[in-house]
Design a protein around this motif. Structure first.
Motif, PDB file in Angstrom:
ATOM      1  N   UNK A 300       0.829  -1.209   0.000  1.00 54.13           N
ATOM      2  CA  UNK A 300       0.000   0.000   0.000  1.00 54.13           C
ATOM      3  C   UNK A 300       0.862   1.257   0.000  1.00 54.13           C
ATOM      4  N   UNK A 301       1.935   1.252   0.779  1.00 47.46           N
ATOM      5  CA  UNK A 301       2.745   2.461   0.949  1.00 47.46           C
ATOM      6  C   UNK A 301       3.553   2.823  -0.297  1.00 47.46           C
ATOM      7  N   UNK A 302       3.762   1.889  -1.219  1.00 47.93           N
ATOM      8  CA  UNK A 302       4.464   2.250  -2.456  1.00 47.93           C
ATOM      9  C   UNK A 302       3.501   2.779  -3.506  1.00 47.93           C
ATOM     10  N   UNK A 303       2.200   2.819  -3.192  1.00 48.61           N
ATOM     11  CA  UNK A 303       1.265   3.479  -4.092  1.00 48.61           C
ATOM     12  C   UNK A 303       0.293   2.589  -4.827  1.00 48.61           C
ATOM     13  N   UNK A 304       0.152   1.307  -4.424  1.00 47.97           N
ATOM     14  CA  UNK A 304      -0.866   0.442  -5.033  1.00 47.97           C
ATOM     15  C   UNK A 304      -2.223   0.850  -4.471  1.00 47.97           C
ATOM     16  N   UNK A 305      -3.184   1.049  -5.349  1.00 48.39           N
ATOM     17  CA  UNK A 305      -4.467   1.628  -4.934  1.00 48.39           C
ATOM     18  C   UNK A 305      -5.200   0.785  -3.898  1.00 48.39           C
ATOM     19  N   UNK A 306      -5.234  -0.535  -4.063  1.00 46.93           N
ATOM     20  CA  UNK A 306      -5.962  -1.393  -3.128  1.00 46.93           C
ATOM     21  C   UNK A 306      -5.186  -2.678  -2.910  1.00 46.93           C
ATOM     22  N   UNK A 307      -5.074  -3.075  -1.642  1.00 46.30           N
ATOM     23  CA  UNK A 307      -4.382  -4.312  -1.275  1.00 46.30           C
ATOM     24  C   UNK A 307      -5.271  -5.070  -0.299  1.00 46.30           C
ATOM     25  N   UNK A 308      -5.594  -6.319  -0.651  1.00 46.74           N
ATOM     26  CA  UNK A 308      -6.410  -7.180   0.196  1.00 46.74           C
ATOM     27  C   UNK A 308      -5.537  -8.278   0.773  1.00 46.74           C
ATOM     28  N   UNK A 309      -5.660  -8.514   2.078  1.00 46.81           N
ATOM     29  CA  UNK A 309      -4.806  -9.507   2.720  1.00 46.81           C
ATOM     30  C   UNK A 309      -5.514 -10.039   3.960  1.00 46.81           C
ATOM     31  N   UNK A 310      -4.867 -11.023   4.596  1.00 44.68           N
ATOM     32  CA  UNK A 310      -5.401 -11.618   5.815  1.00 44.68           C
ATOM     33  C   UNK A 310      -4.452 -11.346   6.965  1.00 44.68           C
ATOM     34  N   UNK A 311      -4.963 -10.713   8.018  1.00 47.01           N
ATOM     35  CA  UNK A 311      -4.130 -10.421   9.172  1.00 47.01           C
ATOM     36  C   UNK A 311      -3.885 -11.679  10.007  1.00 47.01           C
ATOM     37  N   UNK A 312      -4.854 -12.610  10.006  1.00 45.56           N
ATOM     38  CA  UNK A 312      -4.816 -13.811  10.835  1.00 45.56           C
ATOM     39  C   UNK A 312      -4.619 -15.050   9.951  1.00 45.56           C
ATOM     40  N   UNK A 313      -4.571 -16.242  10.550  1.00 37.72           N
ATOM     41  CA  UNK A 313      -4.501 -17.458   9.722  1.00 37.72           C
ATOM     42  C   UNK A 313      -5.706 -17.560   8.803  1.00 37.72           C
ATOM     43  N   UNK A 314      -5.489 -18.047   7.598  1.00 39.18           N
ATOM     44  CA  UNK A 314      -6.547 -18.189   6.597  1.00 39.18           C
ATOM     45  C   UNK A 314      -6.618 -19.654   6.200  1.00 39.18           C
ATOM     46  N   UNK A 315      -7.721 -20.304   6.515  1.00 36.72           N
ATOM     47  CA  UNK A 315      -7.874 -21.726   6.212  1.00 36.72           C
ATOM     48  C   UNK A 315      -8.083 -21.934   4.718  1.00 36.72           C
ATOM     49  N   UNK A 316      -7.953 -23.181   4.284  1.00 33.20           N
ATOM     50  CA  UNK A 316      -8.217 -23.519   2.878  1.00 33.20           C
ATOM     51  C   UNK A 316      -9.648 -23.148   2.518  1.00 33.20           C
ATOM     52  N   UNK A 317     -10.570 -23.510   3.420  1.00 35.94           N
ATOM     53  CA  UNK A 317     -11.983 -23.203   3.178  1.00 35.94           C
ATOM     54  C   UNK A 317     -12.208 -21.695   3.099  1.00 35.94           C
ATOM     55  N   UNK A 318     -11.584 -20.973   4.024  1.00 31.33           N
ATOM     56  CA  UNK A 318     -11.726 -19.523   4.026  1.00 31.33           C
ATOM     57  C   UNK A 318     -11.119 -18.887   2.790  1.00 31.33           C
ATOM     58  N   UNK A 319      -9.986 -19.408   2.343  1.00 29.75           N
ATOM     59  CA  UNK A 319      -9.315 -18.895   1.143  1.00 29.75           C
ATOM     60  C   UNK A 319     -10.202 -19.046  -0.085  1.00 29.75           C
ATOM     61  N   UNK A 320     -10.830 -20.221  -0.214  1.00 31.18           N
ATOM     62  CA  UNK A 320     -11.702 -20.472  -1.369  1.00 31.18           C
ATOM     63  C   UNK A 320     -12.927 -19.569  -1.318  1.00 31.18           C
ATOM     64  N   UNK A 321     -13.548 -19.498  -0.139  1.00 36.67           N
ATOM     65  CA  UNK A 321     -14.755 -18.671   0.021  1.00 36.67           C
ATOM     66  C   UNK A 321     -14.449 -17.203  -0.258  1.00 36.67           C
ATOM     67  N   UNK A 322     -13.318 -16.750   0.252  1.00 34.17           N
ATOM     68  CA  UNK A 322     -12.894 -15.375   0.022  1.00 34.17           C
ATOM     69  C   UNK A 322     -12.748 -15.090  -1.470  1.00 34.17           C
ATOM     70  N   UNK A 323     -12.034 -15.963  -2.182  1.00 32.40           N
ATOM     71  CA  UNK A 323     -11.761 -15.739  -3.602  1.00 32.40           C
ATOM     72  C   UNK A 323     -13.037 -15.785  -4.430  1.00 32.40           C
ATOM     73  N   UNK A 324     -13.863 -16.794  -4.175  1.00 30.33           N
ATOM     74  CA  UNK A 324     -15.093 -16.930  -4.962  1.00 30.33           C
ATOM     75  C   UNK A 324     -16.033 -15.750  -4.735  1.00 30.33           C
ATOM     76  N   UNK A 325     -16.220 -15.348  -3.476  1.00 29.55           N
ATOM     77  CA  UNK A 325     -17.169 -14.261  -3.196  1.00 29.55           C
ATOM     78  C   UNK A 325     -16.625 -12.913  -3.668  1.00 29.55           C
ATOM     79  N   UNK A 326     -15.321 -12.706  -3.558  1.00 26.99           N
ATOM     80  CA  UNK A 326     -14.763 -11.418  -3.988  1.00 26.99           C
ATOM     81  C   UNK A 326     -14.903 -11.233  -5.497  1.00 26.99           C
TER      82      UNK A 326
END
Length: 670
Positions: A300-326
């Motif tokens: 973000x600090x080098x100037x990319x407009x939007x950065x999405x990330x996970x602050x905590x552990x991200x499970x396989x199920x959560x990773x898939x759900x995140x990607x599909x819904x986003x």
């Protein structure tokens, strides 16, 4: 969705407000400042808070721990915004957003790095008991103060962007197929261009990513979005990073920390508008106050407009759900906030705290459509409320315009090394002879009678040229002890920068010059990396400036290399007549506006010292230059403008310097 409203909460630490990283594990006082509401509040940083942050790193944190932390965060915000225009008004705005179906964008912007370690999504709303991150009508995102977004000039906005998908199984298996299918479906809907054959990196490595980005630019079809799938890891120093492939290592694995990742992407920020990091802890900054910060924050600090990330552990199920819904919700525009709301809603139903883990860093909210901001907005990060324009300090329009166009060069003098919060006990310019003689006395280089003679000589008020000549004689007298003297004076073991140095590096200007021999500017750090050169390497400095790299040019040398130090008449002549130095100075004078900072604070001759040998160059420059100086006399102001084409900006107190720089950064960015 209707046009969103924006509410910004900005907080700085009361102690050492100009230093984002000056954090200790103890009760800290913070300052909330805004147009209509401001206050102070303490945050405990006690064992319970630290334990809760550790618990949140577990796949299933205890609900009671999460709830208690959420209540502490709520109390902190309520205490910091006690007026009717503060927290109470924000609660009303959140309720209205729900009732009207009009999303509220809640922006957290912190001038204290440790606050990014806290999960603000877990703030518990007193009226309903809900967490902020659970509410689909309240969209949270984070900003680092002063981040500017590079214009997407290389990509025609009428065309859909192009997405690159990279993945690595170096840290373990990843759900690659599920992610690939979600991206292909979004591409079929026209959200972006994506060719699974050509726009993928199956063995994600630093070199593979660099090659793919360079190739796309060369084809005239640069990537505008990156979707990266891998595992996250914490190194021995406690910094979180990404686990990628690397053929050149014995293990075949590479740890990509925030600095390495941002360095990879920095040349492409004019085209990349979105980075999605599907990796555990990719949004985790490490221990509170960590200088490196998270991979997401650095991006973000080098100037990319939007950065999405996970602050905590991200499970396989959560990773898939995140990607599909986003990618089902995102329309391909620069605004990803509506899609973020859809993702949080989807993650609420998988029985984890993934919804609270999701973190968006974005420099702007709905940049083309945003309604006027309401709520709390900090104008100047300072330990106490200050007006948006400091009394007696007026920033000229050319300075603001130069900063906006990245053509402002900061020229730093000895005053910054003498700040009340600077460690090391560095000397003023006129104290240098005394310090050199102290070293002579300590080492037994000269006899007592000779030392006393020199001390009497340097106590006299003398012209600059005479002082330089006498310093030349003293340097000769020191002989082989001269390097030891330079080390002892300018490289003390306890040296540490102050808030003014942090403010300087936080400005993010391309060119910083200094006449100081110490390493305080380098020690203040900053992202992106700044390349350091002395006058002897002026050709390299010029090459980097032309390549748009950030540079620190030590025009009078550095104590780390005593043979580069410029302190005598002969050395001044040698340095200032150096052809490479003249070329880089000509380059800067033709393209940059200089702002001198830290001159004239304690020494009447120090600005003359910086300009010595360059008076004609500055006087004939087409641009006027500026110097921020403490209580200059009318005669000095007239003389600097007449002799050097330098206009003085007066101020009253050295402690104002960090605030003046912050005011410049914010005013220019508004």
């Amino acid at each position: 969705m209707k046009t969103p409203r924006t509410w910004t909460i900005e907080i700085v630490r009361a102690k050492e407000a100009g230093n984002a990283y000056a954090f200790n594990y103890e009760r800290q006082d913070y300052v909330f400042v805004g147009n209509h509401a401001y206050g102070n509040a303490e945050f405990p940083w006690d064992e319970e808070v630290v334990s809760a942050l550790v618990q949140l790193q577990q796949p299933r944190a205890q609900s009671e721990v999460v709830r208690r932390l959420g209540k502490k965060l709520l109390r902190f915000l309520q205490d910091g915004m006690p007026t009717p225009e503060g927290w109470g008004a924000l609660e009303v705005a959140i309720r209205q957003a729900k009732e009207e179906g009009q999303p509220l964008h809640l922006v957290f912007r912190f001038g204290a790095a440790e606050l990014y370690s806290l999960p603000w999504e877990l703030v518990a709303l007193p009226s309903t008991g809900e967490y902020l991150g659970e509410a689909p009508w309240c969209i949270i995102h984070y900003e680092w103060p002063g981040v500017s977004v590079a214009p997407a000039a290389t990509v025609p906005r009428s065309k859909p962007g192009r997405l690159l998908f990279g993945w690595s199984n170096a840290g373990g298996e990843t759900p690659t197929i599920d992610h690939l299918h979600a991206l292909e479906e979004a591409a079929l809907r026209g959200t972006f261009e994506f060719d699974a054959k050509h726009d993928t990196i199956p063995l994600l490595s630093a070199s593979a990513l660099r090659d793919a980005l360079q190739r796309a630019v060369g084809e005239g079809r640069p990537f505008t979005a990156l979707h990266l799938l891998c595992h996250g890891v914490r190194d021995a120093s406690g910094n979180y990073g990404l686990v990628w492939d690397e053929a050149s290592t014995i293990s075949g694995v590479a740890h990509i920390d925030s600095e390495k990742f941002s360095r990879l992407l920095r040349p492409y920020t004019d085209s990349i508008r979105l980075v999605v990091l599907c990796a555990c802890h990719s949004g985790h900054p490490g221990s509170p106050g960590n200088v490196l910060g998270s991979v997401a924050q650095a991006t973000h600090r080098i100037g990319v407009r939007a950065v999405l990330a996970s602050r905590l552990p991200l499970s396989v199920k959560g990773s898939i759900q995140f990607t599909e819904s986003f990618y089902r919700a995102w329309d391909g525009s620069d605004s990803v906030q509506p899609a973020l709301a859809a993702v949080r809603n989807a993650l609420l139903h998988i029985g984890e705290h993934a919804w609270a883990s999701l973190q968006l860093f974005a420099a702007q909210v709905e940049p083309d459509k945003a309604a006027p901001a309401v709520g709390v907005t900090l104008e100047v990060p300072h330990a106490s409320p200050v007006p948006s324009i400091l009394p007696g300090v007026s920033l000229p329009k050319p300075v603001l315009e130069a900063y906006r166009s990245n053509t402002l060069a900061l020229f730093i003098g000895s005053g910054l090394s003498l700040g009340h919060d600077v460690k090391g006990g560095l000397p003023t310019w006129t104290q240098i002879p005394e310090r050199l003689l102290d070293v002579c006395e300590h080492l037994g280089t000269l006899d007592e009678q000779t030392i006393q003679h020199w001390r009497k000589l340097f106590k006299r008020r003398m012209r600059l040229e005479l002082m330089l000549a006498q310093l030349g004689a003293l340097r000769t007298a020191l002989g082989s002890d001269y390097p030891k003297a330079i080390d002892a004076i300018f490289r003390p073991s306890d040296i540490a920068p102050g808030s003014a140095h942090q403010a300087v590096t936080g400005m993010g200007v391309r060119a910083i010059l200094t006449t100081n021999y110490d390493s305080l500017i380098e020690d203040a750090g900053g992202i992106p990396r700044r390349y350091v050169y002395t006058w002897k390497d002026s050709d390299k400095a010029l090459r980097d400036l032309e390549s748009k790299r950030n540079v620190l040019l030590k025009v009078h040398g550095t104590a780390e290399h005593y043979d580069s130090v410029v302190m005598t008449e002969r050395e001044y002549h040698e340095a200032h007549s150096n052809p490479s130095y003249q070329k880089v100075l000509d380059h800067l004078l033709q393209r940059y506006t200089f702002l001198f900072i830290g001159y004239g604070l304690n020494d009447p001759l120090d600005l003359d010292l910086a300009l010595k040998g360059n008076a004609d160059a500055f006087k004939s420059a087409s641009r006027r230059h500026y110097a921020v100086m403490k209580d200059p006399s009318d005669n000095d102001q007239d003389r600097y403008e007449r002799e050097y084409n330098v206009r003085v900006i007066p101020y009253r107190d050295h402690a104002q310097i960090p605030v003046i720089l912050e005011q410049l950064r914010r005013t220019a960015g508004s």
